[in-house]
Structure formats: structure tokens, C-alpha cells
Motif scaffolding. Structure first.
Motif, short mmCIF file in Angstrom:
data_model
loop_
_atom_site.label_atom_id
_atom_site.label_comp_id
_atom_site.label_asym_id
_atom_site.label_seq_id
_atom_site.Cartn_x
_atom_site.Cartn_y
_atom_site.Cartn_z
N TRP A 102 0.81 -1.22 0.00
CA TRP A 102 0.00 0.00 0.00
C TRP A 102 0.84 1.28 0.00
O TRP A 102 0.61 2.18 -0.81
CB TRP A 102 -0.97 -0.02 1.17
N PRO A 103 1.83 1.42 0.88
CA PRO A 103 2.60 2.65 0.86
C PRO A 103 3.39 2.85 -0.43
O PRO A 103 3.53 4.00 -0.91
CB PRO A 103 3.54 2.52 2.07
N ILE A 104 3.88 1.78 -1.04
CA ILE A 104 4.62 1.92 -2.29
C ILE A 104 3.69 2.31 -3.43
O ILE A 104 4.01 3.17 -4.25
CB ILE A 104 5.36 0.60 -2.61
N LEU A 105 2.52 1.72 -3.49
CA LEU A 105 1.54 2.06 -4.53
C LEU A 105 1.18 3.54 -4.48
O LEU A 105 0.92 4.16 -5.52
CB LEU A 105 0.27 1.22 -4.35
N HIS A 106 1.16 4.12 -3.29
CA HIS A 106 0.73 5.50 -3.13
C HIS A 106 1.89 6.49 -2.96
O HIS A 106 1.67 7.67 -2.69
CB HIS A 106 -0.23 5.61 -1.94
N GLY A 107 3.12 5.99 -3.10
CA GLY A 107 4.27 6.89 -3.09
C GLY A 107 4.80 7.25 -1.72
O GLY A 107 5.52 8.25 -1.59
N PHE A 108 4.50 6.45 -0.70
CA PHE A 108 4.96 6.73 0.65
C PHE A 108 6.08 5.75 1.03
O PHE A 108 5.91 4.85 1.85
CB PHE A 108 3.80 6.64 1.65
N LYS A 109 7.22 5.93 0.41
CA LYS A 109 8.34 5.01 0.61
C LYS A 109 8.75 4.93 2.08
O LYS A 109 9.17 3.88 2.57
CB LYS A 109 9.52 5.48 -0.25
N THR A 304 -3.11 8.23 3.28
CA THR A 304 -3.10 8.69 1.89
C THR A 304 -4.21 9.70 1.59
O THR A 304 -4.17 10.36 0.56
CB THR A 304 -3.25 7.50 0.92
N LYS A 305 -5.22 9.79 2.46
CA LYS A 305 -6.43 10.55 2.13
C LYS A 305 -6.33 12.04 2.44
O LYS A 305 -7.22 12.81 2.06
CB LYS A 305 -7.63 9.95 2.87
N GLY A 306 -5.31 12.47 3.14
CA GLY A 306 -5.12 13.89 3.38
C GLY A 306 -6.04 14.50 4.41
O GLY A 306 -6.20 15.73 4.44
N ASN A 307 -6.64 13.69 5.29
CA ASN A 307 -7.56 14.23 6.28
C ASN A 307 -6.87 15.17 7.27
O ASN A 307 -7.43 16.21 7.66
CB ASN A 307 -8.23 13.08 7.05
N VAL A 308 -5.68 14.80 7.68
CA VAL A 308 -4.93 15.65 8.60
C VAL A 308 -4.63 17.00 7.96
O VAL A 308 -4.80 18.06 8.58
CB VAL A 308 -3.63 14.95 9.05
N GLN A 309 -4.22 16.98 6.71
CA GLN A 309 -3.89 18.22 6.00
C GLN A 309 -5.14 19.11 5.83
O GLN A 309 -5.03 20.34 5.88
CB GLN A 309 -3.27 17.90 4.64
N ILE A 394 -12.05 17.33 -1.50
CA ILE A 394 -11.57 15.98 -1.76
C ILE A 394 -10.09 16.11 -2.10
O ILE A 394 -9.72 16.35 -3.25
CB ILE A 394 -12.35 15.31 -2.91
N THR A 395 -9.24 15.99 -1.09
CA THR A 395 -7.83 16.35 -1.28
C THR A 395 -6.88 15.24 -0.83
O THR A 395 -5.99 15.47 0.00
CB THR A 395 -7.51 17.65 -0.52
N PRO A 396 -7.00 14.03 -1.38
CA PRO A 396 -6.06 12.97 -1.00
C PRO A 396 -4.64 13.29 -1.47
O PRO A 396 -4.44 13.99 -2.47
CB PRO A 396 -6.62 11.74 -1.73
N LEU A 397 -3.68 12.76 -0.75
CA LEU A 397 -2.29 12.89 -1.16
C LEU A 397 -1.99 11.97 -2.33
O LEU A 397 -1.09 12.24 -3.14
CB LEU A 397 -1.37 12.56 0.02
N ALA A 398 -2.75 10.90 -2.43
CA ALA A 398 -2.69 9.98 -3.57
C ALA A 398 -3.95 9.14 -3.53
O ALA A 398 -4.39 8.73 -2.46
CB ALA A 398 -1.46 9.09 -3.51
N ASP A 399 -4.54 8.89 -4.70
CA ASP A 399 -5.77 8.10 -4.75
C ASP A 399 -5.91 7.53 -6.15
O ASP A 399 -5.73 8.24 -7.15
CB ASP A 399 -6.98 8.97 -4.42
N PHE A 425 -3.71 14.81 -7.26
CA PHE A 425 -3.15 13.47 -7.15
C PHE A 425 -4.22 12.40 -6.96
O PHE A 425 -3.90 11.27 -6.61
CB PHE A 425 -2.11 13.44 -6.02
N ALA A 426 -5.47 12.77 -7.18
CA ALA A 426 -6.56 11.80 -7.29
C ALA A 426 -6.76 11.50 -8.77
O ALA A 426 -6.76 12.42 -9.60
CB ALA A 426 -7.84 12.36 -6.68
N GLY A 427 -6.94 10.22 -9.10
CA GLY A 427 -7.14 9.87 -10.50
C GLY A 427 -8.28 10.63 -11.14
O GLY A 427 -8.25 10.97 -12.33
#
Length: 503
Positions: A102-109, A304-309, A394-399, A425-427
């Protein structure tokens, strides 16, 4: 009787509920979500089957029927229930899939966790899925495999039943080689995907990334590409691609690459929003706002969803604009998933801390600026909030895609003037025209987008929503199902493309 279409997905196509002391298999109430989306094809196939897992203390002697026939509003089909122990489920899904993939798919190495992965168990579970699919499939069936936790199924299935056509659909982002190749099992995964006849993605960027990974690891090269369909392009945005790969060649074989974004049941949501009970709820929500504007965000609890941001951006808004105190409210629906996993518990804790801090700093007895909902809201009620909201953030960091954005547009109705803030960064950002695009990694972008949305004149908001609704209508559940079935027909009309990968 063997099936012409076999869907392989980890979740069952029904809900198990207890009624009068008896377990009943009940159809999902909501027409949205991945399971009803996949089931949209079942009623259009003469004989279909579904393979999913079900927990069992002793997989060799499960206390349930392995295969059951289901009849519901989608049709009649067989469900092959693969017995897995709780530890197998934890290992292959909660650990390997969620902590490593999951983290690799969404760019969170930096969140990638290799240490607890039990790769032999992941292989064994994928092999069991492949065996179950092979048992259900007719000799010339299409076997449709879904998502990253079943990455190895195509390669195993090709060994077990070489004659079937294998299609794979990826629901998440697919990363570029410099990210994907962090995975130590990368070649094994890619070889399995290249055993497919077709591999599908939501948007061209993910298809391009897959092409690049296949090139870097297996020497595949692009066999055919085309200028990107204008409906799948948004010039200048982060996920835009000028060209879309259509097929690749590897070891003398051809693998088709499909780009086909999933949509929502647009007309159903539109009709639901106009229903009298929902309209009454909308009026009640607006009355409760007492003239304030409502900013709404809906997602799962995930880093990945950006809720904190989002919460941090709203906090900065209230600090910067004291004139807005009492004039704007933020409702965050952040539904917990995968309870017991520390990575999600940490995000939930941070969300709750921020909510408490904002309400404690800026709220009063009469007014609280943030409402946090951590449980799923029934669709009719959620549609009412969509329609009542002035802004959807709707502001995910990746989706991979994000269907909430399209649901919001459908619920707004023809007279809607809601404003959509949508992450680049959402499709969905390359599909929906009329949103305020935002880079969620930039505080300035987030702040400016929120200010712009709240200050937008009604005429501009209405015009933007008209564009959003028109673009959201292009990609619906029906159009996705139609395109998918057309693709299956093309596969069955052509020779089997792939051969079994080397053991």
C-alpha cells in the motif's frame, strides 16, 4: 457447471448477517462501492462465478459449503468461498498488502515495512485463489482478477489453466519504476501480471507507469499507443498524460493495456437526491447551519487521504480569518478501516487531536467549527449532505480514482452550485472538469483553494458544477461495464496471448 466469467476478488459479493440465530447472505444495500460495481457484469453473463475468501479455523475441513449458488438483483452466480485461517488473512492482507504494498503504490516510501512480510504465505494464498478460479472456469472463460493483494494469481492461473483469458484490474495507483522497484518481489509480481491477456487501470498515468515498470524489469516494450482520449486528459495537471499505451510486447507475446475508469451510478444518486425524504433532510441540514457555509469531506481513515492536511488547512483559515468564526463549518466523515493496524490508529488519533484542538480554540457552547464522523453514513443521508454542502474538499495525497467527487457532483442536481476542491493526485482529477485543482502538499495551495471556494460567486459556482456534472456523466457504472464486456469479447475472439511464466 463451469462459468464463462470468473471474478476473483478478496471480498465476498454479499453481507453475512445473523437473523433469528441463522446466518443469512444478504445483498449489499448500496448500489455504490467496489462489490456492486463488479456485480454489474454478472447479470449480463450466462454463467458467472465469484471467488473470495472466508475465514475458517481448519481450511481442510471448513464449517461451511465451499461453493454456494446466489440469486439476487444482479443475477444468479456461484460463489467459491476459499477457506483461510485468521493468521493467513492477517499475513497476506493486513501485513503484506497494507504494510508493504500500500505505501509503495501511493508513493509513501518512508512508510514501507518489509520486516514482517511472510512471502511464502502470500504466495500460498494467491495459489489457493488461482486454484479456486481454475476449478470454476470453463476452458475458454475470462478470469477477471482484482487488485494488488492478488498480484500473483494470474501467473499461477496460467500454469493451472493455460487456455483461459486472464484480465487484471488495478484499483489503486500504479507507481513508476523508482517507487515500484523498492519491492524485493518486483520481478515475480511483474512476471505474473505479464501472464495476463489484458491489464487494466483507471487513468493513463497508471498505465504508463506499468509500461515503464514492465520495460525496466522484463524488457517489455510499447507495441501500440495513442494520443490520450480528451475525456481522460487535463492539460497541465499532475496526473495528465499526453499518450496512453494500448499494448506491450514481451518475449514474443502481446499484453493489452486497458484504461477504463470506474464510475458511479450517476442516475441513481441523482434520483436519490431528489427524493422527498432526502430533500427534507437537506432542508434540516441547512436550517441547522443557521446561515453558515458547510465544507464537507468524505473518505476512509488513511494517511493517503489527506484528512490531517484538511484539518490543518481549516485551522489556518480560522486563524487567518476571524470574521469567518460562526460563518463556516467543516464536516469530516473519516470512516475507520482495518482496525487494529497501528498505521491507521495513529492517523485516527491525529484526526481526533486536531478536531479537539480546533473546537477547543475556536468553538463555543453554541457553535463548534468541526464535526467529525468516524462511522459510515447510509447513502441517502450522505447524499443529503452532498446536496446541502457549499464546498466538497476531496484532497487525497494519492488516490487511484476517488468516486466521492463524482457522487458529490451527481447529488448536486441540475441547479447545484456546490464547489469541488479536488486534489491533483486523485485519478479523478483528469476526468472532472470544473473543480478547483489543489496540491495537498502545499499549505499555500490548500489555503488559497479554500478561500476561493468559500468566496466563489453563485453564477461561477453554478457554471463550474454544470461542467463537473457533464464530465462525471461520461464515466458511469454502466459505461464501465459496457467497456469491460467489449474488452472481454475482444479477448475471446483472439488467441490466448500469454504463456505460463517460468517457475
Amino acid at each position: 457447471m463451469k462459468s464463462d466469467l470468473v471474478i476473483v476478488y478478496h471480498r465476498a459479493p454479499y453481507e453475512e448477517v445473523m437473523e433469528d440465530g441463522v446466518i443469512v447472505l444478504r445483498e449489499h444495500k448500496s448500489p455504490n462501492g467496489i462489490v456492486p460495481t463488479l456485480k454489474a457484469l454478472i447479470g449480463r453473463i450466462e454463467r458467472a462465478a465469484w471467488v473470495a475468501w472466508k475465514e475458517a479455523e481448519d481450511p481442510a475441513h471448513p464449517d461451511f459449503e465451499r461453493v454456494v449458488d446466489i440469486s439476487d438483483s444482479f443475477g444468479t452466480y456461484a460463489v467459491s468461498r476459499l477457506p483461510l485461517t485468521a493468521e493467513q488473512v492477517r499475513s497476506f492482507y493486513h501485513v503484506t498488502s497494507k504494510e508493504a504494498f500500500w505505501p509503495i503504490l501511493h508513493g509513501f516510501k518512508e512508510r514501507y515495512n518489509y520486516d514482517p512480510v511472510d512471502w511464502p504465505t502470500f504466495r500460498a494464498v494467491n495459489w489457493a485463489f488461482a486454484e479456486a478460479a481454475a476449478e470454476e472456469a470453463s476452458d475458454d472463460a475470462v478470469v477477471w482478477v482484482h487488485d494488488y493483494n492478488l498480484w500473483l494469481v494470474p501467473g499461477y492461473l496460467r500454469q493451472l489453466k493455460p487456455s483461459v483469458r486472464i484480465a487484471f484490474f488495478h484499483h489503486t495507483p500504479f507507481p513508476a519504476p523508482d517507487m515500484f522497484n523498492v519491492l524485493p518481489w518486483r520481478r515475480e509480481i511483474v512476471d505474473s501480471l505479464l501472464a495476463c491477456d489484458a491489464v487494466g487501470f483507471h487513468v493513463p498515468r497508471y498505465a504508463q507507469n506499468f509500461m515503464a515498470v514492465a520495460h525496466s524489469l522484463a524488457g517489455a516494450h510499447a507495441l501500440q499507443d495513442a494520443e490520450t482520449d480528451p475525456r481522460l486528459a487535463s492539460a497541465g495537471t499532475a496526473l495528465n498524460e499526453m499518450f496512453t499505451p494500448l499494448a506491450l510486447a514481451v518475449d514474443g507475446r502481446t499484453v493489452r493495456i486497458d484504461t477504463n475508469p470506474v464510475g458511479v451510478n450517476f442516475s441513481y444518486i441523482e434520483d436519490l437526491a431528489a427524493a422527498p425524504a432526502v430533500a427534507e433532510k437537506v432542508e434540516a441540514i441547512r436550517a441547522g447551519l443557521d446561515g453558515a457555509k458547510l465544507v464537507l469531506s468524505v473518505s476512509r481513515t488513511d494517511y493517503t487521504k489527506g484528512n490531517v492536511q484538511q484539518l490543518e488547512a481549516f485551522e489556518r483559515l480560522l486563524k487567518r480569518r476571524p470574521d469567518l468564526l460562526g460563518q463556516v463549518r467543516f464536516m469530516l466523515v473519516s470512516v475507520g478501516a482495518n482496525r487494529g493496524m497501528s498505521i491507521y490508529e495513529d492517523v485516527q488519533q491525529r484526526i481526533e487531536e486536531l478536531t479537539g484542538r480546533i473546537n477547543g480554540t475556536f468553538g463555543s457552547f453554541e457553535w463548534q467549527p468541526v464535526s467529525l464522523i468516524s462511522t459510515a453514513i447510509p447513502l441517502p443521508e450522505l447524499v443529503a449532505y452532498y446536496r446541502a454542502a457549499h464546498v466538497a474538499a476531496i484532497t487525497p495525497l494519492a488516490d487511484g480514482l476517488n468516486l466521492v467527487a463524482s457522487e458529490f457532483c451527481a447529488a448536486q442536481g441540475e441547479d447545484g452550485a456546490g464547489v469541488l476542491i479536488l486534489s491533483e493526485f486523485a485519478g479523478a482529477s483528469v476526468l472532472l472538469e470544473g473543480a478547483i485543482p489543489v496540491n495537498p502538499f502545499s499549505n499555500a495551495h490548500m489555503d488559497n483553494a479554500l478561500e476561493q471556494a468559500l468566496a466563489m460567486p453563485a453564477a461561477e459556482a453554478h457554471g463550474r458544477m454544470a461542467l463537473l456534472r457533464a464530465s462525471a456523466r461520461r464515466f458511469t457504472l454502466q459505461s464501465w461495464a459496457d467497456a469491460t464486456l467489449d474488452g472481454f469479447a475482444a479477448l475471446k475472439a483472439s488467441p490466448v496471448a500469454a504463456t505460463a511464466p517460468a517457475a
